[in-house]
Each structure stands twice: as structure tokens, then as C-alpha cells.
Scaffold this motif. Structure first.
Motif, PDB file in Angstrom:
ATOM      1  N   GLY A 170      53.195 -27.745  -1.597  1.00  0.00           N
ATOM      2  CA  GLY A 170      53.912 -28.974  -1.916  1.00  0.00           C
ATOM      3  C   GLY A 170      53.040 -29.985  -2.629  1.00  0.00           C
ATOM      4  N   THR A 171      51.738 -29.856  -2.502  1.00  0.00           N
ATOM      5  CA  THR A 171      50.842 -30.824  -3.144  1.00  0.00           C
ATOM      6  C   THR A 171      50.265 -30.294  -4.439  1.00  0.00           C
ATOM      7  N   GLN A 172      50.399 -28.986  -4.651  1.00  0.00           N
ATOM      8  CA  GLN A 172      49.862 -28.409  -5.876  1.00  0.00           C
ATOM      9  C   GLN A 172      50.948 -27.531  -6.507  1.00  0.00           C
ATOM     10  N   MET A 173      51.950 -28.198  -7.041  1.00  0.00           N
ATOM     11  CA  MET A 173      53.073 -27.474  -7.620  1.00  0.00           C
ATOM     12  C   MET A 173      52.587 -26.620  -8.787  1.00  0.00           C
ATOM     13  N   GLY A 174      53.136 -25.424  -8.874  1.00  0.00           N
ATOM     14  CA  GLY A 174      52.765 -24.522  -9.945  1.00  0.00           C
ATOM     15  C   GLY A 174      51.663 -23.570  -9.546  1.00  0.00           C
ATOM     16  N   SER A 175      50.994 -23.831  -8.420  1.00  0.00           N
ATOM     17  CA  SER A 175      49.946 -22.920  -7.950  1.00  0.00           C
ATOM     18  C   SER A 175      50.418 -22.256  -6.663  1.00  0.00           C
ATOM     19  N   GLU A 176      49.846 -21.118  -6.373  1.00  0.00           N
ATOM     20  CA  GLU A 176      50.221 -20.383  -5.177  1.00  0.00           C
ATOM     21  C   GLU A 176      49.019 -20.251  -4.261  1.00  0.00           C
ATOM     22  N   HIS A 177      49.299 -20.242  -2.940  1.00  0.00           N
ATOM     23  CA  HIS A 177      48.253 -19.975  -1.975  1.00  0.00           C
ATOM     24  C   HIS A 177      48.840 -19.117  -0.874  1.00  0.00           C
ATOM     25  N   SER A 178      47.996 -18.475  -0.123  1.00  0.00           N
ATOM     26  CA  SER A 178      48.460 -17.568   0.916  1.00  0.00           C
ATOM     27  C   SER A 178      48.791 -18.332   2.185  1.00  0.00           C
ATOM     28  N   VAL A 179      49.943 -18.034   2.747  1.00  0.00           N
ATOM     29  CA  VAL A 179      50.343 -18.568   4.039  1.00  0.00           C
ATOM     30  C   VAL A 179      50.212 -17.433   5.045  1.00  0.00           C
ATOM     31  N   PHE A 180      49.356 -17.584   6.011  1.00  0.00           N
ATOM     32  CA  PHE A 180      49.114 -16.528   6.979  1.00  0.00           C
ATOM     33  C   PHE A 180      50.097 -16.653   8.134  1.00  0.00           C
ATOM     34  N   LEU A 181      50.814 -15.568   8.386  1.00  0.00           N
ATOM     35  CA  LEU A 181      51.844 -15.558   9.408  1.00  0.00           C
ATOM     36  C   LEU A 181      51.287 -15.039  10.724  1.00  0.00           C
ATOM     37  N   PRO A 182      51.874 -15.477  11.838  1.00  0.00           N
ATOM     38  CA  PRO A 182      51.443 -14.934  13.132  1.00  0.00           C
ATOM     39  C   PRO A 182      51.803 -13.452  13.232  1.00  0.00           C
ATOM     40  N   PRO A 183      51.145 -12.710  14.098  1.00  0.00           N
ATOM     41  CA  PRO A 183      51.296 -11.252  14.122  1.00  0.00           C
ATOM     42  C   PRO A 183      52.656 -10.754  14.557  1.00  0.00           C
ATOM     43  N   TRP A 184      53.493 -11.612  15.107  1.00  0.00           N
ATOM     44  CA  TRP A 184      54.821 -11.155  15.535  1.00  0.00           C
ATOM     45  C   TRP A 184      55.857 -11.202  14.411  1.00  0.00           C
ATOM     46  N   GLU A 185      55.456 -11.599  13.216  1.00  0.00           N
ATOM     47  CA  GLU A 185      56.373 -11.540  12.085  1.00  0.00           C
ATOM     48  C   GLU A 185      56.419 -10.101  11.561  1.00  0.00           C
ATOM     49  N   ALA A 186      57.635  -9.572  11.428  1.00  0.00           N
ATOM     50  CA  ALA A 186      57.816  -8.169  11.034  1.00  0.00           C
ATOM     51  C   ALA A 186      57.259  -7.920   9.637  1.00  0.00           C
ATOM     52  N   GLU A 187      56.597  -6.776   9.500  1.00  0.00           N
ATOM     53  CA  GLU A 187      56.004  -6.415   8.214  1.00  0.00           C
ATOM     54  C   GLU A 187      56.576  -5.100   7.688  1.00  0.00           C
ATOM     55  N   THR A 188      56.559  -4.055   8.493  1.00  0.00           N
ATOM     56  CA  THR A 188      57.025  -2.748   8.040  1.00  0.00           C
ATOM     57  C   THR A 188      58.544  -2.644   8.187  1.00  0.00           C
ATOM     58  N   GLU A 189      59.108  -1.587   7.584  1.00  0.00           N
ATOM     59  CA  GLU A 189      60.549  -1.397   7.682  1.00  0.00           C
ATOM     60  C   GLU A 189      60.968  -1.171   9.131  1.00  0.00           C
ATOM     61  N   ALA A 190      60.149  -0.441   9.884  1.00  0.00           N
ATOM     62  CA  ALA A 190      60.475  -0.184  11.288  1.00  0.00           C
ATOM     63  C   ALA A 190      60.516  -1.484  12.082  1.00  0.00           C
ATOM     64  N   GLU A 191      59.598  -2.395  11.785  1.00  0.00           N
ATOM     65  CA  GLU A 191      59.580  -3.678  12.484  1.00  0.00           C
ATOM     66  C   GLU A 191      60.738  -4.557  12.043  1.00  0.00           C
ATOM     67  N   LYS A 192      61.048  -4.546  10.758  1.00  0.00           N
ATOM     68  CA  LYS A 192      62.145  -5.381  10.254  1.00  0.00           C
ATOM     69  C   LYS A 192      63.493  -4.910  10.777  1.00  0.00           C
ATOM     70  N   ALA A 193      63.627  -3.600  11.008  1.00  0.00           N
ATOM     71  CA  ALA A 193      64.895  -3.060  11.513  1.00  0.00           C
ATOM     72  C   ALA A 193      65.177  -3.566  12.926  1.00  0.00           C
TER      73      ALA A 193
END
Length: 210
Positions: A15-38
Motif C-alpha cells: 500500500g505504500t509502494q504502489m507498483g512494486s511487489e513484496h512477499s507476504v509470508f503466510l502462516p503454515p495453516w494456509e493451504a498450499e497443495t491441491e490436497a490441502e486446498k480440497a
């Protein structure tokens, strides 16, 4: 996809640097694989429940010796901070355990080994074949008439006594806790026995009872 020990990091627009991207690190309980997302809700609940047990931070999971479990404190630290900021139980556990009983790095290494085990379990369950819904034929039903079949047992119950004797601590403790929480109930276990076992489990995980 294969299980990994690192949760996903996603690019986001600052929000402070529009036009640039940075990584947002998610907690480990956020689904990543297809099996987890299902089964995203189940996966989230399974990982978040890890902070209910002090033992998950003091003792690594048996799968921590798996070659697929890779640990680098520098790489994992942003995910650890994301978990810490999102789980109130973690904010209480760290002051209790670090550094008096365990270092901060080992605290998180043990935790992520249990996260790895949850991810592995969801991958394995997704890959398991669906139960056959084909009805048995009359001939097979007749041939099985009068034959008493044993109820299916969980894998841990199929181990021989000699193989269990080779399991060392703390692996044996984790197997016992897993069976107590997820295995079939023991028909001969009295209420007094159950209370005693729960008290012993609390002592092992949290120290002497008051």
C-alpha cells in the motif's frame, strides 16, 4: 505435489509502494497443495491445533528425520513470525518455554516438523484409493458365509510387539498419544484409568501437575 516444510509466500502489492511487489509470508495453516486446498478447513484446524500441546514444541515429530523435511531457521523465520502473530496460544507458549526449556530455533524446528507431518498426512489421504462401492457377488457372499472376519485395525495396531519394542522415545510417546486421540476406544478402559492416563499425558507435556 510433494509435501514441503515451508508454507506458501505470495506476492502482494504494497500500500505504500504502489507498483512494486513484496512477499507476504503466510502462516503454515494456509493451504498450499491441491490436497490441502480440497480440505482447507480441516487442514487449517489440524495445523492450528498443534499449539494446543506443549510437547509439539519440545519434541520433534518422528518425521523430522525424513530427508524431505528440510530446516533452515533463516528461511523459516518469516513463517514462524506469521504464525506467532496469528495464533494467540503461541504468544503464551514462547515466554514459558524459550529460552528456559528450549532455544527459539529448536522451538520452531520442532513445531514445523509437526506441520510437515500434517502436510504428509493430507497428501497420503488424498492419494489413498477410494473404497470400492461394488457389492459382493452372491458366490463370494456364499463362500464367506459363516466365516468370522476381524474388524480392520489401524496401522499402529498391526505392528508386532517385537517391532514396537524397537521404537525409542520420544517416538513411542507420540505413537501412544496419537492412538489415544485418534485410535478406536479400548473397551476395558475404565473412567479411572482414563483420568490417570490423561493426567500422565499432561505431566509429560506440561510438567508436574499443581
Amino acid at each position: 505435489s510433494a509435501s514441503t516444510t515451508r508454507p506458501p509466500a505470495r506476492p502482494a502489492v504494497s500500500g505504500t509502494q504502489m507498483g512494486s511487489e513484496h512477499s507476504v509470508f503466510l502462516p503454515p495453516w494456509e493451504a498450499e497443495t491441491e490436497a490441502e486446498k480440497a480440505r482447507a478447513d480441516d487442514f487449517r484446524a489440524a495445523v492450528k491445533s498443534l499449539s494446543n500441546s506443549t510437547a509439539n514444541f519440545l519434541v520433534p515429530h518422528v518425521l523430522s528425520s525424513d530427508p524431505a523435511f528440510t530446516w533452515d531457521w533463516v528461511e523459516h523465520r518469516p513463517f514462524a513470525e506469521a504464525a506467532y502473530q496469528s495464533d494467540e496460544r503461541l504468544t503464551k507458549l514462547i515466554p514459558r518455554l524459550v529460552p528456559s526449556r528450549i532455544s527459539e530455533e529448536d522451538f520452531w524446528r520442532n513445531y514445523f516438523s509437526h506441520v510437515f507431518a500434517v502436510k504428509r498426512r493430507f497428501e497420503a489421504e488424498a492419494a489413498a484409493p477410494e473404497p470400492s462401492d461394488v457389492a459382493p457377488s452372491c458366490s463370494s457372499a456364499a463362500s464367506g458365509a459363516g466365516v468370522r472376519t476381524a474388524a480392520p485395525q489401524p496401522p499402529a495396531m498391526l505392528k508386532s510387539a517385537s517391532s514396537l519394542a524397537t521404537v525409542s522415545y520420544p517416538e513411542k510417546f507420540h505413537l501412544a498419544v496419537h492412538y489415544a486421540n485418534h485410535g478406536p476406544p479400548l473397551p476395558s478402559l475404565s473412567d479411572a484409568d482414563r483420568i490417570l492416563l490423561e493426567a500422565l499425558q499432561m505431566q509429560a507435556m506440561d510438567g508436574p501437575c499443581d
